[in-house]
Design a protein around this motif. Structure first.
Motif, PDB file in Angstrom:
ATOM      1  N   GLY A 124       0.816  -1.215   0.000  1.00 40.97           N
ATOM      2  CA  GLY A 124       0.000   0.000   0.000  1.00 40.97           C
ATOM      3  C   GLY A 124       0.841   1.252   0.000  1.00 40.97           C
ATOM      4  O   GLY A 124       0.548   2.224  -0.718  1.00 40.97           O
ATOM      5  N   VAL A 125       1.910   1.233   0.791  1.00 42.33           N
ATOM      6  CA  VAL A 125       2.823   2.383   0.822  1.00 42.33           C
ATOM      7  C   VAL A 125       3.521   2.523  -0.531  1.00 42.33           C
ATOM      8  O   VAL A 125       3.710   3.634  -1.038  1.00 42.33           O
ATOM      9  CB  VAL A 125       3.846   2.207   1.953  1.00 42.33           C
ATOM     10  CG1 VAL A 125       4.937   3.272   1.873  1.00 42.33           C
ATOM     11  CG2 VAL A 125       3.153   2.277   3.305  1.00 42.33           C
ATOM     12  N   ALA A 126       3.917   1.396  -1.105  1.00 42.85           N
ATOM     13  CA  ALA A 126       4.588   1.441  -2.406  1.00 42.85           C
ATOM     14  C   ALA A 126       3.680   2.021  -3.485  1.00 42.85           C
ATOM     15  O   ALA A 126       4.090   2.875  -4.281  1.00 42.85           O
ATOM     16  CB  ALA A 126       5.039   0.027  -2.793  1.00 42.85           C
ATOM     17  N   ILE A 127       2.427   1.564  -3.525  1.00 44.35           N
ATOM     18  CA  ILE A 127       1.482   2.086  -4.511  1.00 44.35           C
ATOM     19  C   ILE A 127       1.216   3.572  -4.279  1.00 44.35           C
ATOM     20  O   ILE A 127       1.149   4.372  -5.224  1.00 44.35           O
ATOM     21  CB  ILE A 127       0.159   1.287  -4.445  1.00 44.35           C
ATOM     22  CG1 ILE A 127       0.401  -0.152  -4.916  1.00 44.35           C
ATOM     23  CG2 ILE A 127      -0.922   1.940  -5.297  1.00 44.35           C
ATOM     24  CD1 ILE A 127      -0.773  -1.082  -4.687  1.00 44.35           C
ATOM     25  N   ARG A 175       1.737   8.894  -5.863  1.00 42.99           N
ATOM     26  CA  ARG A 175       1.891  10.172  -5.165  1.00 42.99           C
ATOM     27  C   ARG A 175       0.640  10.583  -4.373  1.00 42.99           C
ATOM     28  O   ARG A 175       0.082  11.662  -4.577  1.00 42.99           O
ATOM     29  CB  ARG A 175       2.281  11.282  -6.150  1.00 42.99           C
ATOM     30  CG  ARG A 175       3.572  10.985  -6.887  1.00 42.99           C
ATOM     31  CD  ARG A 175       4.056  12.154  -7.722  1.00 42.99           C
ATOM     32  NE  ARG A 175       5.263  11.816  -8.446  1.00 42.99           N
ATOM     33  CZ  ARG A 175       6.493  11.801  -7.925  1.00 42.99           C
ATOM     34  NH1 ARG A 175       6.658  12.117  -6.657  1.00 42.99           N
ATOM     35  NH2 ARG A 175       7.535  11.468  -8.654  1.00 42.99           N
ATOM     36  N   PHE A 176       0.179   9.681  -3.502  1.00 43.46           N
ATOM     37  CA  PHE A 176      -0.817  10.100  -2.528  1.00 43.46           C
ATOM     38  C   PHE A 176      -0.350   9.669  -1.140  1.00 43.46           C
ATOM     39  O   PHE A 176       0.739   9.104  -0.991  1.00 43.46           O
ATOM     40  CB  PHE A 176      -2.221   9.574  -2.868  1.00 43.46           C
ATOM     41  CG  PHE A 176      -2.361   8.077  -2.899  1.00 43.46           C
ATOM     42  CD1 PHE A 176      -2.733   7.369  -1.769  1.00 43.46           C
ATOM     43  CD2 PHE A 176      -2.157   7.373  -4.088  1.00 43.46           C
ATOM     44  CE1 PHE A 176      -2.882   5.998  -1.798  1.00 43.46           C
ATOM     45  CE2 PHE A 176      -2.314   5.995  -4.134  1.00 43.46           C
ATOM     46  CZ  PHE A 176      -2.672   5.300  -2.981  1.00 43.46           C
ATOM     47  N   ASN A 177      -1.130   9.943  -0.108  1.00 38.84           N
ATOM     48  CA  ASN A 177      -0.697   9.785   1.276  1.00 38.84           C
ATOM     49  C   ASN A 177      -0.226   8.357   1.576  1.00 38.84           C
ATOM     50  O   ASN A 177      -0.969   7.393   1.378  1.00 38.84           O
ATOM     51  CB  ASN A 177      -1.852  10.168   2.213  1.00 38.84           C
ATOM     52  CG  ASN A 177      -1.407  10.261   3.653  1.00 38.84           C
ATOM     53  OD1 ASN A 177      -1.269   9.265   4.331  1.00 38.84           O
ATOM     54  ND2 ASN A 177      -1.187  11.487   4.116  1.00 38.84           N
ATOM     55  N   ILE A 226       7.499  -5.220  -3.282  1.00 35.35           N
ATOM     56  CA  ILE A 226       8.793  -5.172  -3.969  1.00 35.35           C
ATOM     57  C   ILE A 226       8.595  -4.994  -5.466  1.00 35.35           C
ATOM     58  O   ILE A 226       9.299  -4.211  -6.118  1.00 35.35           O
ATOM     59  CB  ILE A 226       9.585  -6.469  -3.679  1.00 35.35           C
ATOM     60  CG1 ILE A 226       9.975  -6.513  -2.199  1.00 35.35           C
ATOM     61  CG2 ILE A 226      10.830  -6.552  -4.563  1.00 35.35           C
ATOM     62  CD1 ILE A 226      10.627  -7.818  -1.783  1.00 35.35           C
ATOM     63  N   VAL A 227       7.620  -5.706  -6.026  1.00 30.43           N
ATOM     64  CA  VAL A 227       7.350  -5.590  -7.464  1.00 30.43           C
ATOM     65  C   VAL A 227       6.919  -4.174  -7.818  1.00 30.43           C
ATOM     66  O   VAL A 227       7.388  -3.580  -8.801  1.00 30.43           O
ATOM     67  CB  VAL A 227       6.270  -6.602  -7.897  1.00 30.43           C
ATOM     68  CG1 VAL A 227       5.819  -6.318  -9.320  1.00 30.43           C
ATOM     69  CG2 VAL A 227       6.796  -8.020  -7.778  1.00 30.43           C
ATOM     70  N   VAL A 228       6.020  -3.604  -7.025  1.00 28.46           N
ATOM     71  CA  VAL A 228       5.538  -2.245  -7.291  1.00 28.46           C
ATOM     72  C   VAL A 228       6.679  -1.245  -7.208  1.00 28.46           C
ATOM     73  O   VAL A 228       6.833  -0.365  -8.065  1.00 28.46           O
ATOM     74  CB  VAL A 228       4.409  -1.876  -6.303  1.00 28.46           C
ATOM     75  CG1 VAL A 228       4.045  -0.406  -6.449  1.00 28.46           C
ATOM     76  CG2 VAL A 228       3.187  -2.743  -6.546  1.00 28.46           C
ATOM     77  N   LEU A 229       7.512  -1.374  -6.177  1.00 28.16           N
ATOM     78  CA  LEU A 229       8.610  -0.417  -6.008  1.00 28.16           C
ATOM     79  C   LEU A 229       9.654  -0.535  -7.109  1.00 28.16           C
ATOM     80  O   LEU A 229      10.354   0.432  -7.412  1.00 28.16           O
ATOM     81  CB  LEU A 229       9.272  -0.613  -4.650  1.00 28.16           C
ATOM     82  CG  LEU A 229       8.524  -0.038  -3.443  1.00 28.16           C
ATOM     83  CD1 LEU A 229       9.316  -0.261  -2.168  1.00 28.16           C
ATOM     84  CD2 LEU A 229       8.265   1.453  -3.629  1.00 28.16           C
ATOM     85  N   SER A 230       9.780  -1.713  -7.684  1.00 25.88           N
ATOM     86  CA  SER A 230      10.765  -1.878  -8.758  1.00 25.88           C
ATOM     87  C   SER A 230      10.419  -1.042  -9.976  1.00 25.88           C
ATOM     88  O   SER A 230      11.269  -0.817 -10.851  1.00 25.88           O
ATOM     89  CB  SER A 230      10.861  -3.359  -9.158  1.00 25.88           C
ATOM     90  OG  SER A 230       9.654  -3.797  -9.773  1.00 25.88           O
ATOM     91  N   THR A 231       9.184  -0.566 -10.049  1.00 23.78           N
ATOM     92  CA  THR A 231       8.777   0.269 -11.181  1.00 23.78           C
ATOM     93  C   THR A 231       9.056   1.748 -10.922  1.00 23.78           C
ATOM     94  O   THR A 231       8.843   2.579 -11.789  1.00 23.78           O
ATOM     95  CB  THR A 231       7.269   0.115 -11.464  1.00 23.78           C
ATOM     96  OG1 THR A 231       6.512   0.630 -10.350  1.00 23.78           O
ATOM     97  CG2 THR A 231       6.923  -1.358 -11.663  1.00 23.78           C
ATOM     98  N   ALA A 232       9.530   2.073  -9.710  1.00 25.72           N
ATOM     99  CA  ALA A 232       9.756   3.480  -9.351  1.00 25.72           C
ATOM    100  C   ALA A 232      11.192   3.668  -8.905  1.00 25.72           C
ATOM    101  O   ALA A 232      11.525   3.471  -7.738  1.00 25.72           O
ATOM    102  CB  ALA A 232       8.798   3.904  -8.233  1.00 25.72           C
ATOM    103  N   PRO A 233      12.105   4.021  -9.816  1.00 23.15           N
ATOM    104  CA  PRO A 233      13.510   4.216  -9.456  1.00 23.15           C
ATOM    105  C   PRO A 233      13.676   5.382  -8.485  1.00 23.15           C
ATOM    106  O   PRO A 233      12.941   6.360  -8.522  1.00 23.15           O
ATOM    107  CB  PRO A 233      14.178   4.520 -10.803  1.00 23.15           C
ATOM    108  CG  PRO A 233      13.076   5.035 -11.669  1.00 23.15           C
ATOM    109  CD  PRO A 233      11.846   4.295 -11.234  1.00 23.15           C
TER     110      PRO A 233
END
Length: 295
Positions: free
Chosen positions: A57-60, A65-67, A110-117
């Motif tokens: 949830g934090v990664a998404i 870019r929301f809370n 981890i998968v979601v964060l891998s899309t955001a360098p």
């Protein structure tokens, strides 16, 4: 004497320390109350699972870019609901289901964060806590959510205790066991989320479980346990913050180390269940001194 007074008063001269103390005390109290139910239930693993299940949830939230807190809370509640539903199949133990969804949620994060360098620095406060950097809005949010949690926990206290002590008896008495499971998971989830800023995702389990474990060693009475756990949590949080201010060290880590130190003392010195007390009683039992029942 003046040096002690200066030390005690020093942190209160800074507004950021005042906010930190307020949040630390509130998180310590709420974690102690909710954590007592978790310890009674024998499901300490749920705290670790929930703390990691908020990760996607934090990664998404970060990617879109929301809370971050809102994102983490939604993810944690969804995971808690999934655990409650799948745990109804008594073929699988609760900790097994928790382990399945804990791993799945963390993998998704981890998968979601891998899309955001470039995310690591931005999420450092989520992983390790940033209690000295919270704002007035955060204090209000923690206060409102914490008070709500305490009211809900108080309203269903007897029912939660009944389910924790004997699930089958609770069902026979007509209690809505499944609904109470969801309530407890939701309480744990929100407690974890509001405590993230104090100690971070990695250490939040200690704030949830350790004060309650200390209280469990100190008393056999559930009511006393519910009072001791939040007192230990809040006291450890305040002490850790003072040490952080004096030694210029990480606040979240010191809070956890202080409460762990309290646990070790309780484990050794608890009046009835402490290791040293048990060893002193053992020779007396063997010699027959404790076999006589007083009139």
């Amino acid at each position: 004497m003046n040096g002690v007074i200066d030390f005690l008063a020093g942190p209160w001269e800074h507004l950021f320390m005042q906010r930190a103390f307020a949040v630390a005390v509130m998180c310590g109290i709420v974690s102690g109350v909710v954590g007592s139910h978790v310890v009674l239930r024998g499901m300490a693993f749920i705290g670790d699972a929930v703390s990691h299940s908020v990760f996607p949830g934090v990664a998404i939230a970060f990617v879109f870019r929301f809370n971050l807190v809102v994102g983490g809370m939604v993810a944690g509640l969804l995971t808690a609901l999934a655990v409650a539903v799948f745990s109804q199949n008594r073929r699988l133990k609760e900790d097994t289901v928790i382990g399945v969804f804990f791993a799945a949620a963390f993998g998704l994060g981890i998968v979601v964060l891998s899309t955001a360098p470039g995310y690591s620095g931005s999420l450092e406060s989520f992983l390790f806590g940033q209690i000295l950097g919270i704002g007035d809005g955060d204090v209000i949010t923690v206060g409102v959510m914490g008070l709500t949690l305490l009211l809900v926990a108080g309203a269903v206290h007897k029912e939660l205790v009944t389910v924790s002590l004997d699930r089958e008896t609770a069902k026979a008495a007509g209690l809505p066991v499944f609904a109470l499971d969801i309530v407890l998971y939701a309480l744990v989830t929100v407690t974890v989320v509001i405590s993230l800023q104090a100690v971070g995702n990695i250490l939040v389990l200690a704030l949830l479980i350790t004060p309650a474990a200390c209280a469990r060693l100190l008393t056999d009475r559930i009511g006393v346990m519910m009072a001791l756990a939040p007192a230990i949590g809040a006291g450890s949080a305040v002490t850790g913050l003072y040490l952080s201010y004096a030694c210029n060290l990480a606040a979240g880590g010191l809070i956890v180390l202080v409460v762990t130190g309290v646990f070790i003392l309780c484990w050794l010195l608890a009046p009835r269940h402490g290791l040293l007390v048990a060893r002193r009683r053992q020779p007396a039992v063997e010699s027959g001194e404790l076999t006589r029942i007083p009139a």
